[in-house]
Every structure is written in structure tokens, then in C-alpha cells.
Design an enzyme around this catalytic site. Structure first.
Site, short mmCIF file in Angstrom:
data_model
loop_
_atom_site.label_atom_id
_atom_site.label_comp_id
_atom_site.label_asym_id
_atom_site.label_seq_id
_atom_site.Cartn_x
_atom_site.Cartn_y
_atom_site.Cartn_z
N THR A 108 0.87 -1.18 0.00
CA THR A 108 0.00 0.00 0.00
C THR A 108 0.91 1.23 0.00
OG1 THR A 108 -0.25 -0.27 2.40
CG2 THR A 108 -2.03 -1.08 1.01
N LYS A 145 3.84 -6.96 4.08
CA LYS A 145 3.63 -5.55 3.74
C LYS A 145 3.21 -4.84 5.02
CE LYS A 145 0.28 -3.47 3.23
NZ LYS A 145 -0.51 -2.55 4.16
N THR A 170 0.17 -9.77 12.38
CA THR A 170 0.97 -8.69 11.81
C THR A 170 0.18 -8.00 10.74
OG1 THR A 170 3.03 -8.13 10.70
CG2 THR A 170 1.99 -10.18 10.06
N GLU A 181 6.24 4.55 7.79
CA GLU A 181 5.84 5.75 7.05
C GLU A 181 6.66 6.96 7.49
OE1 GLU A 181 1.28 4.63 5.80
OE2 GLU A 181 1.61 5.69 7.69
N ASN A 226 -0.02 10.58 6.37
CA ASN A 226 -1.29 10.24 6.98
C ASN A 226 -2.28 11.39 6.99
OD1 ASN A 226 -1.18 7.34 8.02
ND2 ASN A 226 0.82 8.17 8.59
N THR A 276 -6.68 11.51 0.23
CA THR A 276 -6.82 12.59 -0.75
C THR A 276 -5.58 12.75 -1.61
OG1 THR A 276 -6.07 14.18 0.92
CG2 THR A 276 -8.44 13.88 0.65
#
Length: 390
Positions: free
Chosen positions: A150, A172, A183, A262, A385, A390
Site C-alpha cells: 500500500t 507488507k 501482523t 511511514e 497520513n 486525498t
């Protein structure tokens, strides 16, 4: 002979399918399925989230039988909080995927990951399923790993060889990660022959020490699924060696997840030793790695070791911890208690400047230990995030 690292060749007896079902942009795949050509023993664990998605709910009975043949994964859409329509869609996708693979839906686990609250584009999915060939490929490891991503920036694959058998792991996950019994998404395929109960016992122990010991942001996903499929095509293996090799594969994967968190720029590895119990060691380690102040300290390469001491102090229920017995190190550098010359902040800063930051805490009250994995907290995490949908 222990396990050896190998190139990522696929274990015997598995085949794969990847395609774009209309969930992701047209330039990348968003569907992957891997199925064994022969019966398997399996073990699967799932999220305990109260908002677990329908893919998790319909897969639980399959997993309970421990004889699933494979898994189908959809990326970019979690199909969570989608009501009865989402449940019907998940059942239809699983039925179509199973028909494509030539197995019963009751032999297929399904997982879905991505945005919460969106229905699948079923007309597009039906059309693109119809275009897939039942043959699949032998097992395209890299294509499978890429299709389930993702916001990941890189594929996550690890493997080991034990005698003639191969253990291959794919995962992932980079955000909404502090697993609770499972997980993000992680699937292990092996051609080793492992009895059903032994496989389940081994896998659950490994999950606890690896996937349940990684945290990016303290948020447990609604779709967490971890599964192992063992089809026995390469014959029996030494179970102790298998356990060790599986631990190595899954540890590799959680480190990849933490490094790719991230916005992350650094892997944080926290090891707590000298604890009275393993749960105590794990609690302290998780509290440290989850602290926003520790994460930002690491990101800023600021040798403010007091942040770690603060985090240990938050474990108020661990009444046996005595600050006078605690030692804290960054790498090899002792920061608490400081010696008469004080802390070598220059050396600590150099350690923090690396891509991997090691925090070691000895509680000095017992013999138990635990290691957890995480990452720093950066402006990039906020940007990703804040704009996720968007």
C-alpha cells in the site's frame, strides 16, 4: 546444520497470480494469490480489532481447520466498515479467486488492506477476474510482494534454506502498525513437512517474538493477518532448525517493516534484559519504542537519554523495577547511570546518526529478555497520513 540465507527462490509446489483489479492505479498490480498445488498444514493469526474487516471474519473458520491451501490479497482497499454489502463482496471475491485456483473457497484465506470504509468496485473486479488464466505462474515471488503493497516504498521478502526445504516470507506494512495477535500482512510459504500441531505451536511463538514485537505508531490495523503454509513437498526437516529459520525470516521482515515505517529514516531496536519475566521485558521495551519523545529524539539525533529513562518510568505497574539497578545504553555507550566523568554525548550522537539505533536496557532484577523494533517519528509520517485518502 542451521539455516542459510538464500536468494529468494520459491518453495516447491506453489503457484501465483497477480493483476490489477481496479483498486490501485493502472500502472501497478493490486491483487495477489498464492496457492499450493498439494494439501498443506497451516497456522494463521488475525487482528483482535473490534472493527475487523469481513475478509478477516470469513477467513477465521478456514484458518481454524489448519488445512488452507493458500491466500488471496487485495491491496489499496481494506473493505472494512462496509456493512453487509462489504461482506457479500468479500465472499464473492473469495469464491471467484478459489474457482480460478481450482480449489474450494473453504481452502482459501482472503486478506484486504488499504483505505477503510470504501466498497470494492465489483463490476471492474468481475471483468478482470474473468480475464485471468487458471494456470497462474509457478510462483513469482517479487510480483507477489509488490502487488500487496500500500504505502510501502519497497517489497519485503526473506528466505532461508534447511536441507532441501525452503522457507519464504513476504510481508507488507508501514503504518497503522502495532500488531495485536498478528501482523500487518505477512505470509510464509514452505515446502517443509511439518505436523499440524507443531507448526501451529512454532508459528505462534515466532509471531509473538517478531510481529507482535514491532510497532510503528501504536495503531492496530483492522486487517492484520499472518499465515504460514507448509505443503511438505521437500520432505521432513529438523523442527528445532525449522523454528530457528522461521524466526530469522520473520525477524528480517519486521526489521524491513520498521525501516520502511511511514516517513521513517531510522530503525530503532530496543532490547530489555535483566527482567523478572518476559512480559515485563516486553512491556518496558514496547513503552520505550512507542514513546513519541524517544522517536523524535532519535530522529533529531539528540543524545537526550533522559527520554528513555522517562519511558521506563511510565511502566508504573511494574513495581519490581528499581531505578538504582537500571542501566541504559545506546549501542555500547552507557548513558545511565552516568559515571563520574558524565555521559560521552559526542559518541552517543554518533550512534544516533546511524540508520540503526540500538537502545539496551538492563533492569538488573532477573534473567528474562525481549527485543522490539520500531522507527523514528518524522514530518514525513504526518504528511503521509494527513493526506492518506486525498
Amino acid at each position: 546444520m542451521g539455516a542459510e540465507m538464500i536468494e529468494h527462490s520459491a518453495p516447491l509446489g506453489f503457484r501465483s497470480w497477480t493483476t490489477n483489479l481496479g483498486l490501485a492505479p493502472a500502472d501497478r498490480n493490486d491483487f495477489a494469490m498464492v496457492v499450493s498445488t498439494r494439501p498443506c498444514t497451516t497456522s494463521t493469526v488475525f487482528t483482535r480489532s473490534l472493527f475487523a474487516g469481513p475478509c478477516v471474519e470469513i477467513s477465521r473458520p478456514v484458518a481454524a481447520g489448519r488445512t488452507a491451501r493458500g491466500i488471496a490479497v487485495l491491496a489499496k482497499n481494506a473493505n472494512v466498515a462496509t456493512g453487509d454489502e462489504g461482506l457479500r463482496n468479500a465472499l464473492e471475491v473469495r469464491e471467484r479467486a478459489a474457482r480460478l485456483a481450482g480449489i474450494s473457497p473453504d481452502e482459501l484465506i482472503i486478506a484486504s488492506t488499504g483505505v477503510i470504509g470504501c466498497q470494492y468496485p465489483m463490476e471492474t473486479i468481475r471483468t478482470r477476474f474473468d480475464a485471468l488464466t487458471p494456470r497462474g505462474s509457478s510462483f513469482d515471488v517479487h510480483a507477489t510482494a509488490q502487488a500487496i503493497m500500500t504505502t510501502d516504498t519497497r517489497e519485503k521478502i526473506s528466505s532461508r534454506k534447511i536441507g532441501k526445504a525452503t522457507i519464504l516470507g513476504i510481508a507488507k506494512g508501514v503504518g497503522m502498525i502495532e500488531p495485536d495477535m498478528a501482523t500487518m500482512l505477512s505470509f510464509i510459504y514452505t515446502d517443509a513437512e511439518v505436523p499440524e500441531q507443531e507448526l501451529d505451536d512454532i508459528f505462534r511463538d515466532v509471531v509473538q517474538r517478531t510481529y507482535n514485537s514491532v510497532s510503528i505508531d501504536t495503531d492496530t490495523s483492522t486487517s492484520d493477518t499472518a499465515a504460514i503454509f507448509a505443503n511438505g513437498a521437500a520432505g521432513a526437516v529438523n523442527l528445532t532448525e525449522f523454528h530457528q529459520a522461521l524466526t530469522e525470516v520473520c525477524t528480517d521482515l519486521v526489521k524491513m517493516i520498521a525501516r520502511d515505517g511511514e516517513g521513517a529514516s531510522k530503525l530503532i531496536e530496543v532490547t530489555v534484559t535483566g527482567a523478572s519475566t518476559e512480559p515485563q521485558a516486553r512491556t518496558v521495551a514496547k513503552t520505550i519504542v512507542n514513546s513519541p519523545l524517544v522517536k523524535t529524539m532519535v530522529h533529531g539525533e539528540d543524545p537526550n537519554w533522559g527520554r528513555v529513562v522517562m519511558a521506563i518510568g511510565k511502566c508504573q505497574d511494574e513495581r519490581t523495577i528499581d531505578p538504582a539497578k537500571v542501566q541504559v545504553r545506546f549501542g555500547y555507550h552507557i548513558v545511565y547511570p552516568p559515571n563520574s566523568a558524565g555521559v560521552d554525548l559526542i559518541s552517543v550522537r554518533k550512534h544516533l546518526a546511524g540508520e540503526e539505533v540500538l537502545v539496551n536496557v538492563d533492569l538488573g532484577i532477573g534473567q528474562e529478555a525481549w527485543t522490539v523494533y520500531g522507527c523514528d517519528l518524522t514530518e514525513g509520517y504526518i504528511r503521509i497520513n494527513a493526506d492518506y485518502t486525498t
